[in-house]
Write an enzyme that holds these catalytic residues in place. Structure first.
Site, PDB file in Angstrom:
ATOM      1  N   ALA A 155     -29.791   4.904   3.847  1.00 58.57           N
ATOM      2  CA  ALA A 155     -28.712   5.846   3.516  1.00 58.57           C
ATOM      3  C   ALA A 155     -27.367   5.360   4.081  1.00 58.57           C
ATOM      4  O   ALA A 155     -27.067   4.174   3.999  1.00 58.57           O
ATOM      5  CB  ALA A 155     -29.079   7.253   3.984  1.00 58.57           C
ATOM      6  N   CYS A 156     -26.614   6.275   4.691  1.00 56.98           N
ATOM      7  CA  CYS A 156     -25.263   5.916   5.157  1.00 56.98           C
ATOM      8  C   CYS A 156     -25.277   4.820   6.210  1.00 56.98           C
ATOM      9  O   CYS A 156     -24.249   4.189   6.456  1.00 56.98           O
ATOM     10  CB  CYS A 156     -24.557   7.140   5.730  1.00 56.98           C
ATOM     11  N   SER A 157     -26.395   4.611   6.874  1.00 59.89           N
ATOM     12  CA  SER A 157     -26.456   3.595   7.932  1.00 59.89           C
ATOM     13  C   SER A 157     -26.889   2.233   7.405  1.00 59.89           C
ATOM     14  O   SER A 157     -27.092   1.297   8.195  1.00 59.89           O
ATOM     15  CB  SER A 157     -27.429   4.037   9.030  1.00 59.89           C
TER      16      SER A 157
END
Ligand code: CO8
Length: 374
Positions: A155-157
């Protein structure tokens, strides 16, 4: 062990931008049409009327003023609210591949590397447009890179996890130079009919080149002093779309097959975790927070970044110390912290220290401590 550097970065920004006012006008037209066509059910209490969205709330709650998207027309059409992104024949480059090529070429120019110098490609992002063949292998082919390629999703990471994967590949000798790209088409998985989240995301693609310091002639290089990753399971940011959806017809088309979050809980739970991670990561490297020249943070929410930076520094950060790009890009998932780094690294001097940090669904948090090299 080889010292690894980030020797170049690149950014692809779609040409279409949507202001809060434009997005809100589209949502409100949809809500009004919904309320009109459900008038009697709303009056009898069977259906809840949809409240309107508003630009002032969006900017105050998130710091977002506009966002770039692959297709503005489809998103803003209140009868559609989904970008028009046509399927392409298998013989053509996919949309994500095209975004990646554009960002990668910039990163390659900055690092002074050609395709023959690179031997690994990682596509790291929240949503792949197909399960296989890996988008990374397509990017590898499009750029004429030999070696290996794979996709990954945290995801965002994804970008900071991708940087750690790149560092490991170089240090264990499986690659000499790694291209890591983050083609995020968040508009494809955003529910523009959900007032709570319709404003959150935008589209963009970033690229990062990593190589051994001894091999790099780049003027833009930053030594990677360390990477640190952590994950904790949470349902507060979730998307249930997947290959098993077709096996249960009852779930098809439901809102949980798009991005869903409990934004308040995410805010409350993730901020302290991120601040603690950055603090402990700095401590492991015997670096004082006051020695940090810059924090290139994930770009989800302005107050979130201000809170995290304040906890790390013990005082409010200046915009120079924690640059903001979410005002014009919104949350571009994994690309966000790298956009901040790409656009706000030129003034950093030799020896200066900084941290790239991303966080999001999982929960997942990744931090990368870097130092400018001459
Ligand atoms: N207009 C007007 N009013 C609104 C709107 C709107 N658009 N939306 C909500 N409101 C109202 C609510 O109904 C509520 O009203 P009331 O007080 O009467 O109940 C009031 O405004 C306050 O609502 P919230 O409590 O929800 O507002 P917040 O102040 O918490 O702000 C945010 C909402 C901006 C969502 C905020 O909570 C936030 O940013 N949280 C963190 C989010 C975050 O960082 N998420 C990370 C997820 S990203 C990630 O990991 C990647 C996933 C993969 C990406 C895939 C692409 C799609």
């Amino acid at each position: 062990m080889k010292q690894v550097v980030i020797s170049g970065t690149g950014l692809f920004t779609p040409k279409d931008s949507i202001s809060n006012d434009e997005l809100v006008a589209s949502y409100n037209a949809y809500a009004q049409a919904f309320n009109e066509s459900n008038q009697s059910a709303i009056a009898s209490g069977e259906v809840e009327a949809l409240p309107e969205s508003n630009s002032a709330f969006i900017e105050k709650a998130s710091g977002i003023k506009s966002r770039y998207v692959i297709d503005k027309e489809g998103v803003l059409d209140p009868t559609r609210m989904v970008p028009h992104i046509s399927e392409r024949p298998n013989e053509e480059w996919s949309v994500q591949c095209e975004m990646a090529i554009s960002a990668a070429k910039q990163a390659m120019t900055e690092s002074g590397k050609s395709a023959s110098d690179i031997d690994a490609v990682i596509v790291a992002c929240s949503n792949m447009q197909r399960p296989y063949p890996a988008v990374a292998v397509e990017v590898q082919m499009a750029l004429g890179i030999k070696g290996f390629a794979y996709d990954m999703n945290v995801a965002c990471s994804s970008a900071t996890f991708g940087i750690q994967a790149g560092v490991s590949a170089i240090q264990n000798g499986s690659a000499k130079a790694v291209l890591m790209v983050n083609p995020e088409i968040c508009s494809g998985h955003l529910n523009f009919r959900d007032r709570d989240s319709h404003f959150i995301f935008g589209d963009a693609c970033t690229a990062v080149i990593m190589e051994a310091e001894e091999d790099s002639s780049s003027q833009a290089k930053f030594r990677i002093l360390g990477t640190k990753l952590q994950t904790h399971f949470s349902n507060n940011i979730r998307n249930n779309s997947g290959f098993l959806n077709r096996c249960d017809e009852n779930g098809l088309g439901k809102a949980d097959k798009l991005f869903v979050q409990n934004g308040r809980k995410v805010f409350k739970e993730v901020c302290p975790m991120v601040a603690d991670q950055i603090a402990s990561h700095l401590e492991e490297h015997q670096i004082q927070a006051s020695d940090l020249k810059r924090m290139w943070l994930h770009q989800a929410n302005l107050s979130m970044n201000q809170l995290i930076a304040k906890r790390v520094l013990g005082r409010a950060a200046t915009e120079e110390e924690a640059p903001v790009i979410l005002d014009t890009y919104a949350n571009t998932s994994s690309a966000g912290s790298i956009i901040a780094y790409h656009l706000h690294k030129q003034d950093i001097k030799e020896g200066d220290l900084g941290v790239i940090c991303s966080f999001g669904a999982g929960y997942s948090i990744g931090s990368v401590i870097v130092q400018k090299v001459a």
